[in-house]
Every structure is written in C-alpha cells, then in structure tokens.
Design a protein around this motif. Structure first.
Motif, PDB file in Angstrom:
ATOM      1  N   ALA A   4       1.095   4.070  -3.047  1.00 39.77           N
ATOM      2  CA  ALA A   4       0.810   5.473  -2.793  1.00 39.77           C
ATOM      3  C   ALA A   4       1.946   6.361  -3.301  1.00 39.77           C
ATOM      4  O   ALA A   4       1.720   7.525  -3.626  1.00 39.77           O
ATOM      5  N   ASP A   5       3.138   5.834  -3.363  1.00 33.51           N
ATOM      6  CA  ASP A   5       4.281   6.663  -3.781  1.00 33.51           C
ATOM      7  C   ASP A   5       4.274   6.880  -5.234  1.00 33.51           C
ATOM      8  O   ASP A   5       4.085   6.907  -6.198  1.00 33.51           O
ATOM      9  N   ALA A   9       0.841  -1.210   0.000  1.00 35.36           N
ATOM     10  CA  ALA A   9       0.000   0.000   0.000  1.00 35.36           C
ATOM     11  C   ALA A   9       0.864   1.243   0.000  1.00 35.36           C
ATOM     12  O   ALA A   9       0.565   2.214  -0.706  1.00 35.36           O
ATOM     13  N   ASP A  10       1.947   1.229   0.782  1.00 37.19           N
ATOM     14  CA  ASP A  10       2.860   2.379   0.795  1.00 37.19           C
ATOM     15  C   ASP A  10       3.503   2.572  -0.569  1.00 37.19           C
ATOM     16  O   ASP A  10       3.623   3.705  -1.061  1.00 37.19           O
TER      17      ASP A  10
END
Length: 89
Positions: free
Chosen positions: A88-89, A84-85
């Motif tokens: 998002a980036d 998820a991180d």
C-alpha cells in the motif's frame, strides 16, 4: 556282632544329624520366593514409572509442537499484514 550293630547305629545317627532340617530349608525357600517377588514388584514399578515419564515427555513434546505451529501461523499472518502494508505504501 553287637559291636557292628552299635557302630552302624552311631554312623546312622551321625549322618542324620548332618542333614539339613526340612524346616530350615522351608524358611530359606520362602525367603528366596519373597526376594524374587520383591524383585519382580520393583521391576514392574520401575517399568511403570518409566512408562509414565515417557508419556509425560510425549505430551510435553506434543504441546510444544502445537505451540510452535500456533506461533508459525501468527508469524505468517503478520508477514501477510506487513506485505499488504508495504504494498500500500
């Protein structure tokens, strides 16, 4: 005739003296029974110890499997969070 009777009596006494005494046989038999009972108790004790060790090992194995499953769930959660991180980036 008296000589034959005396000879027979002496032979009978001699044979009677050669036979084992009933008391000695009873003591020997009792010792054999006790030895057999001790062997049975020792075998049962060893079996109980072996069963206890096997049960303890099974519990340890189950505990390790549960711990490993928990670690796998934790790792999967971290992988989802990382994905998820990264998304998002």
């Amino acid at each position: 005739m008296k000589t034959i009777a005396v000879t027979v009596a002496v032979l009978a006494l001699g044979l009677a003296a050669c036979q084992p005494k009933a008391e000695d046989n009873a003591v020997g038999n009792e010792a054999n029974v006790e030895d057999a009972a001790n062997a049975d108790v020792n075998a049962a004790t060893n079996d109980a110890v072996d069963a206890s060790n096997a049960a303890e090992n099974a519990l340890d194995t189950a505990g390790n499997a549960i711990e490993n499953a928990g670690d796998a769930v934790e790792n999967a959660g971290e992988a989802v969070a990382n994905a998820a991180d990264n998304a998002a980036d």
